[in-house]
Write an enzyme that holds these catalytic residues in place. Structure first.
Site, short mmCIF file in Angstrom:
data_model
loop_
_atom_site.label_atom_id
_atom_site.label_comp_id
_atom_site.label_asym_id
_atom_site.label_seq_id
_atom_site.Cartn_x
_atom_site.Cartn_y
_atom_site.Cartn_z
N CYS A 1 -16.95 -8.75 5.18
CA CYS A 1 -16.21 -7.49 5.00
C CYS A 1 -14.95 -7.74 4.17
O CYS A 1 -14.12 -8.58 4.56
CB CYS A 1 -15.80 -6.90 6.33
SG CYS A 1 -17.16 -6.68 7.47
N CYS B 1 -19.74 -5.53 3.13
CA CYS B 1 -18.99 -4.35 3.59
C CYS B 1 -17.67 -4.34 2.84
O CYS B 1 -17.10 -5.41 2.59
CB CYS B 1 -18.74 -4.46 5.09
SG CYS B 1 -17.71 -3.12 5.73
N CYS C 1 0.58 4.59 6.99
CA CYS C 1 -0.05 4.41 8.31
C CYS C 1 0.90 3.60 9.22
O CYS C 1 1.20 2.44 8.92
CB CYS C 1 -1.38 3.69 8.17
SG CYS C 1 -2.40 4.38 6.84
N ARG D 1 -18.15 -2.15 17.61
CA ARG D 1 -17.47 -3.44 17.37
C ARG D 1 -16.18 -3.56 18.18
O ARG D 1 -15.30 -2.70 18.09
CB ARG D 1 -17.16 -3.63 15.88
CG ARG D 1 -16.47 -4.98 15.63
CD ARG D 1 -16.25 -5.28 14.16
NE ARG D 1 -17.51 -5.31 13.46
CZ ARG D 1 -17.72 -4.72 12.29
NH1 ARG D 1 -16.75 -4.06 11.70
NH2 ARG D 1 -18.90 -4.80 11.70
N CYS E 1 0.24 -0.09 10.31
CA CYS E 1 -0.28 -1.07 9.35
C CYS E 1 0.77 -1.99 8.72
O CYS E 1 1.72 -1.52 8.08
CB CYS E 1 -1.05 -0.35 8.25
SG CYS E 1 -1.89 -1.54 7.17
N CYS F 1 -19.38 2.59 8.32
CA CYS F 1 -18.66 1.89 9.38
C CYS F 1 -17.39 2.70 9.61
O CYS F 1 -16.55 2.80 8.72
CB CYS F 1 -18.31 0.47 8.92
SG CYS F 1 -17.22 -0.42 10.05
N CYS G 1 0.85 -1.20 0.00
CA CYS G 1 0.00 0.00 0.00
C CYS G 1 0.89 1.25 0.00
O CYS G 1 1.87 1.32 0.74
CB CYS G 1 -0.90 -0.02 1.23
SG CYS G 1 -2.01 1.41 1.27
N1 SAM Z 1 -6.71 0.78 2.94
C1 SAM Z 1 -7.98 0.98 3.47
C2 SAM Z 1 -8.04 2.04 4.53
O1 SAM Z 1 -7.03 2.33 5.18
O2 SAM Z 1 -9.11 2.61 4.72
C3 SAM Z 1 -8.60 -0.29 4.02
C4 SAM Z 1 -7.81 -1.32 4.79
S1 SAM Z 1 -7.17 -0.81 6.34
C5 SAM Z 1 -6.13 -2.16 6.78
C6 SAM Z 1 -8.56 -0.87 7.43
C7 SAM Z 1 -8.34 -0.47 8.88
O3 SAM Z 1 -7.67 -1.50 9.58
C8 SAM Z 1 -7.51 0.74 9.18
O4 SAM Z 1 -8.20 1.95 9.02
C9 SAM Z 1 -7.12 0.54 10.62
O5 SAM Z 1 -8.04 1.20 11.48
C10 SAM Z 1 -7.22 -0.97 10.80
N2 SAM Z 1 -5.88 -1.53 11.11
C11 SAM Z 1 -4.86 -1.70 10.24
N3 SAM Z 1 -3.77 -2.22 10.87
C12 SAM Z 1 -4.12 -2.38 12.16
C13 SAM Z 1 -3.43 -2.86 13.30
N4 SAM Z 1 -2.16 -3.26 13.25
N5 SAM Z 1 -4.09 -2.90 14.48
C14 SAM Z 1 -5.39 -2.49 14.56
N6 SAM Z 1 -6.08 -2.02 13.52
C15 SAM Z 1 -5.47 -1.95 12.33
FE1 SF4 Z 2 -2.87 1.19 3.35
FE2 SF4 Z 2 -2.88 -0.02 5.68
FE3 SF4 Z 2 -3.10 2.61 5.59
FE4 SF4 Z 2 -5.17 1.05 4.72
S1 SF4 Z 2 -4.39 1.22 6.79
S2 SF4 Z 2 -4.29 2.88 3.75
S3 SF4 Z 2 -3.98 -0.66 3.88
S4 SF4 Z 2 -1.32 1.41 4.93
#
Ligand code: SAM
Ligand code: SF4
Ligand code: DTB
Length: 366
Positions: free
Chosen positions: A113, A144, A73, A276, A76, A204, A69
């Site tokens: 989802c 979702c 973040c 949730r 992530c 959501c 990606c």
């Molecule tokens: N890329 C899209 C986005 O960021 O909206 C969708 C996928 S992203 C992985 C969805 C959500 O997963 C993120 O907004 C975050 O809140 C949650 N998430 C990702 N990594 C996480 C982690 N290590 N622990 C808890 N929540 C996590």
């Molecule tokens: Fe990409 Fe992860 Fe951020 Fe979603 S949460 S935008 S998958 S880096």
């Protein structure tokens, strides 16, 4: 000791009060500061005024496109900016997704989802995910997706394909956001949420706790979520899953009782939303999860995997439900096609009314 204990704080709200969007930080902080028992009692009263207290909505997650990606973040494992040893995967084939959805349905999930590690979907991907939505919905599951930022046309297409919910998290407070993500802004996130709502989909949206944020940030996150009008139908509260290779891998643990408080405050502030108990359950004791349900959480991710990290084994969750006397929320709240089309038409009508009102306001001001 002979004294009887009642709620003495002024931070007390009627259990069946109408949803509010104007919570002040002082009010939210006062809820967080309540004695734990008073806070949970109040949250449980609100919960019982709006929901079957022993029913838990059950969703299953699938990563339909994994890793690489472009966003940064810090929490992530799927960000291309960090080396997390993750096996990347292109957009899955539709048949594979539908087979997983069927298995989730058979295991008892009512919502499926699908998550993609994108900043935003490309048009050629959108065609494929629209078809995934159609086929998963045809199984009788709620749908979702979480695909990153979407524009109006993309949101309208997803809604028309039958997408019930769009997940897009605010993640943290506006102040702390810049410490966690630099490649997109809080306003970008709010804009996508408004776009999703305008397209007639259910929202959501939630966040992650335990990222090193302060108590004020947890209050401000909940304030931002409650500002959304209507409130998101689903509010995922994630506990950070610390993944090796991400910048947050060594951040200090959040006290589980602070996490429970946040769930209770979310329940009181957004009384009609499903809250949730989201990521992080695998690392949580059964007692902490039981407290989360007592605090008003009424939705979970069910199945051995979240997107890329682990979730409790389905068998363990079934045993936990049995111990606590919980049952999966019945599926009869799922919409059929006619209801879905009606909801989209009603939203289009509301949008048109809002546009007319805005045009009149401009006319009146000139
Ligand atoms: N890329 C899209 C986005 O960021 O909206 C969708 C996928 S992203 C992985 C969805 C959500 O997963 C993120 O907004 C975050 O809140 C949650 N998430 C990702 N990594 C996480 C982690 N290590 N622990 C808890 N929540 C996590
Ligand atoms: Fe990409 Fe992860 Fe951020 Fe979603 S949460 S935008 S998958 S880096
Ligand atoms: C949400 O709030 N949590 C889910 C879902 N929405 C998409 C994702 C949790 C991801 C946890 C880390 C992973 O498994 O990659």
């Amino acid at each position: 000791m002979t004294a009887t204990s009642t709620t003495t704080s002024t931070a007390s709200y009627a259990a069946d009060a109408a949803p509010r969007h104007d919570w002040t930080l002082d009010e939210i902080n006062a809820l967080f500061a309540l004695p734990f028992n008073d806070l949970l009692f109040q949250a449980q009263q609100v919960h019982r005024a709006h929901f079957d207290a022993n029913a838990v909505q059950v969703s299953t997650l699938l990563s339909i496109k994994t890793g690489a990606c472009p966003e940064d973040c810090k929490y992530c494992p799927q960000s291309g900016h960090y080396n997390t040893q993750l096996e990347k995967e292109k957009l899955l084939e539709i048949e594979k997704v539908v087979a997983q959805a069927q298995a989730a349905k058979e295991a008892g999930a009512s919502r499926f989802c699908m998550g993609a590690a994108w900043r935003s979907p490309r048009d050629k991907d959108l065609v494929v995910v629209e078809e995934m939505v159609r086929q998963v919905k045809a199984l009788g599951l709620e749908t979702c997706m979480t695909l990153g930022m979407v524009d109006g046309e993309q949101a309208t297409r997803l809604a028309a394909a039958g997408l019930d919910y769009y997940n897009h998290n605010l993640d943290t407070s506006p102040d702390y956001y810049g410490e966690i993500i630099t490649t997109r802004t809080y306003s970008d996130r709010l804009e996508t949420l408004a776009t999703v709502r305008d397209a007639g989909m259910k929202v959501c949206s939630g966040g992650i706790l335990g990222m090193g944020e302060g108590a004020q940030d947890r209050s401000a996150l909940l304030q931002q979520l409650a500002k959304l009008s209507p409130h998101p139908e689903s509010v995922p509260i994630n506990m950070l899953v610390k993944v090796p290779g991400t910048p947050l891998e060594n951040v200090d643990d959040l006290d589980p009782l602070e996490f429970i408080r946040a769930i209770a405050v979310a329940r009181i502030m957004m009384p009609q939303s499903h809250v949730r108990l989201s990521a992080g359950r695998e690392q949580m004791s059964e007692s902490t999860q039981a407290l989360a349900f007592l605090a008003g959480a009424n939705s979970i991710f069910y199945g051995d995997k979240l997107l890329t990290t682990g979730n409790p084994q389905a068998e363990r969750d079934r045993a936990l439900f049995a111990k606590l006397g919980l049952h999966p929320e019945r599926r009869d709240t799922c919409e059929d096609d006619t209801q879905h089309t009606e909801r989209l038409a009603q939203q289009a009508q509301r949008n048109a009314q809002a546009e007319r009102a805005a045009a009149l306001a401009v006319d009146a001001s000139v």
